[in-house]
Design a protein around this motif. Sequence first.
Motif, short mmCIF file in Angstrom:
data_model
loop_
_atom_site.label_atom_id
_atom_site.label_comp_id
_atom_site.label_asym_id
_atom_site.label_seq_id
_atom_site.Cartn_x
_atom_site.Cartn_y
_atom_site.Cartn_z
N GLY A 113 -22.26 50.80 -118.64
CA GLY A 113 -22.80 51.66 -119.69
C GLY A 113 -24.16 51.20 -120.20
N THR A 114 -24.90 50.50 -119.36
CA THR A 114 -26.17 49.90 -119.82
C THR A 114 -27.28 50.20 -118.82
OG1 THR A 114 -24.94 48.13 -120.90
CG2 THR A 114 -27.27 47.70 -120.43
N ARG A 115 -28.31 50.84 -119.33
CA ARG A 115 -29.40 51.25 -118.45
C ARG A 115 -30.55 50.24 -118.49
NH1 ARG A 115 -30.34 55.21 -115.51
NH2 ARG A 115 -32.46 55.84 -114.97
N VAL A 116 -31.05 49.87 -117.33
CA VAL A 116 -32.25 49.03 -117.27
C VAL A 116 -33.44 49.97 -117.32
CG1 VAL A 116 -33.58 47.42 -115.87
CG2 VAL A 116 -31.08 47.22 -115.98
N ALA A 117 -34.32 49.74 -118.30
CA ALA A 117 -35.42 50.68 -118.53
C ALA A 117 -36.73 50.25 -117.89
CB ALA A 117 -35.62 50.87 -120.04
N ILE A 168 -30.00 38.96 -111.33
CA ILE A 168 -29.55 40.23 -111.91
C ILE A 168 -29.58 41.31 -110.83
CG2 ILE A 168 -30.00 42.03 -113.62
CD1 ILE A 168 -30.91 39.98 -115.56
N ILE A 169 -28.52 42.08 -110.81
CA ILE A 169 -28.43 43.22 -109.89
C ILE A 169 -28.38 44.48 -110.74
CG2 ILE A 169 -27.06 44.31 -108.08
CD1 ILE A 169 -25.83 41.34 -107.76
N VAL A 170 -29.30 45.39 -110.48
CA VAL A 170 -29.34 46.64 -111.26
C VAL A 170 -28.68 47.74 -110.44
CG1 VAL A 170 -30.80 48.27 -112.52
CG2 VAL A 170 -31.55 45.89 -112.22
N GLY A 171 -27.62 48.32 -111.01
CA GLY A 171 -26.83 49.34 -110.28
C GLY A 171 -25.52 48.72 -109.86
N ALA A 172 -24.42 49.16 -110.52
CA ALA A 172 -23.11 48.54 -110.28
C ALA A 172 -22.22 49.49 -109.49
CB ALA A 172 -22.48 48.16 -111.61
N LEU A 175 -24.28 41.85 -113.09
CA LEU A 175 -24.30 43.16 -112.42
C LEU A 175 -24.35 44.22 -113.52
CD1 LEU A 175 -23.87 44.78 -109.75
CD2 LEU A 175 -21.42 44.31 -109.99
N ILE A 176 -25.46 44.95 -113.59
CA ILE A 176 -25.65 45.91 -114.69
C ILE A 176 -25.64 47.34 -114.16
CG2 ILE A 176 -27.18 46.64 -116.58
CD1 ILE A 176 -28.46 43.90 -116.53
N GLY A 177 -24.77 48.17 -114.72
CA GLY A 177 -24.73 49.57 -114.31
C GLY A 177 -24.72 50.49 -115.51
N ASP A 178 -25.29 51.68 -115.34
CA ASP A 178 -25.35 52.60 -116.50
C ASP A 178 -24.15 53.53 -116.58
OD1 ASP A 178 -25.98 54.20 -114.37
OD2 ASP A 178 -27.90 54.90 -115.15
N GLU A 179 -23.29 53.52 -115.57
CA GLU A 179 -22.08 54.36 -115.68
C GLU A 179 -21.03 53.62 -116.50
OE1 GLU A 179 -20.84 56.91 -112.33
OE2 GLU A 179 -22.22 55.73 -111.13
N ALA A 219 -30.22 48.22 -106.90
CA ALA A 219 -29.23 49.02 -106.17
C ALA A 219 -28.94 50.25 -107.01
CB ALA A 219 -27.97 48.19 -105.93
N THR A 220 -30.02 50.96 -107.33
CA THR A 220 -29.95 52.05 -108.30
C THR A 220 -29.50 53.39 -107.71
OG1 THR A 220 -32.34 52.24 -107.98
CG2 THR A 220 -31.60 51.08 -109.96
N GLY A 221 -29.29 53.43 -106.38
CA GLY A 221 -28.68 54.62 -105.78
C GLY A 221 -29.55 55.85 -105.84
N ALA A 222 -28.90 56.98 -106.04
CA ALA A 222 -29.59 58.26 -105.97
C ALA A 222 -28.88 59.25 -106.89
CB ALA A 222 -29.57 58.78 -104.54
N ARG A 223 -29.56 60.35 -107.14
CA ARG A 223 -28.95 61.43 -107.93
C ARG A 223 -29.03 62.71 -107.10
NH1 ARG A 223 -33.86 59.84 -109.98
NH2 ARG A 223 -35.52 61.41 -110.07
#
Length: 404
Positions: free
Chosen positions: A78-82, A6-10, A32-36, A107-111
């Motif tokens: 559209g899915t956030r890993v908590a 699993i890769i977190v951050g798409a 590949l899971i991303g919250d956007e 691969a959750t990046g930055a804000r």
Amino acid sequence: MNAPIIIVGAAQAGLQVAEQLRADGYDGALTLIGDEPHPPYQRPPLSKAFLTGEMTEDRLVLRGKDLLAGKGIDLVTGTRVAAIDRAARHLTLADGARLAWSGLALATGARPRALAIPGAGLPGVVLLRTIEDSRRVAQGIAAARRVAVVGGGFIGLEIAAAARKAGRDVVLLEALDRLLARTSTPVISKFFFELHKEHGVDIRLGAQVTGFSGDTHVSGVTTADGATHAADLVVVGIGIVPNAELAAGCGLACERGIVVDACSRTSDPAIVAAGDCTARRTDEGTLLRLESVQNAIEQAKSAAAALLGKERPFVAAPWFWSDQYDVRLQMAGLSAGHDRTVLRGAIADRRFSVFYFRGDRLVAVDSVNRAPDHIAARKLIDAGRSPTFAQAADEACALAALAK
Ligand SMILES: Cc1cc2nc3c(=O)[nH]c(=O)nc-3n(C[C@H](O)[C@H](O)[C@H](O)COP(=O)(O)OP(=O)(O)OC[C@H]3O[C@@H](n4cnc5c(N)ncnc54)[C@H](O)[C@@H]3O)c2cc1C
């Protein structure tokens, strides 16, 4: 069936981990899971061609869901890993669902860093990281009379250029005593100061922003010297905060980001991390944070190798670019610690390169509108070759030939 990797951050880094795993022969399940809400897309145009309307959204997309499905990569948007449970090897999604993993990449990046000052929540005060943010800034520029940009880094300068291109009055407020202070040398800072001044940007250095005024919408920015700068759009570009909370929450070492080694391994060798969420421990023991597409891609390649039990350290010279008006700056290497600079070309022509040496070793080159110098510089630095000072200065000297 075995649990997937699993890769977190798409986004840039997460996509690269997934595709590299396939390229390296991994044929198991891959998620590949991303919250956007979007498929992986590139961010650089968000402050450049997409912001100015010269690029459409479909061209931002790096890979669509179908294309990824064709490679056996299951894209979940559209899915956030908590949360992550390292011992049980599963993660929990925001809706409570649990997913088991056999390998994990972060691969959750930055804000964007926000300013915690009065008025920061007023409509018209915006940050820039996502497609939605870029649209908001573009609409804000279209509707504004006067734009204030807080922060004289690359993103701030690119936004200032876009707003000037749209004919808006622009004031740029930078707290330090030069532009690009965190990333560039004084000669480059001065060049961009002159460039933006020439294009009509009102640049205020040493301007500490203390608050935003306005009732229902922002109308001005106040600075520590008591001045108020009228603005009906304020874009804050003062750096990023790595999204390291997920990693910290499961006990991974985090300091200015998720700490990784040159092979993108976290403090738990079973978990890798890549891109803007990381801080890489160098051989000298310092932590290096590079916020760039190249860093995301190279760290992702290392991360994929590490997940497959191989070592592929990221050793290439860092590179980066920025587009402002008709100027393209390309940077190769790290200039920190240089003790000599050599100029190739003429700054007044807006076509020059600055070579940075430590002793007689070339450590970095900044090129303005000189792409061939940049390409050659990357090859030279990667190969550990250095031109002489005279060769670097001599425009007739073919740098590319020296790199071979
Ligand atoms: C406006 C702008 C201009 C830029 N210009 C340049 C440039 O000219 N040149 C250059 O080299 N670089 C540039 N960059 C930097 C470059 O885009 C980044 O370095 C790169 O996008 C980093 O990729 P990443 O995948 O590590 O992180 P990101 O792109 O931040 O992606 C991380 C993704 O993970 C998601 N995520 C985070 N937490 C979770 C979670 N818990 N669950 C699920 N998903 C999660 C995020 O929402 C995001 O989609 C620019 C960046 C911006 C914002």
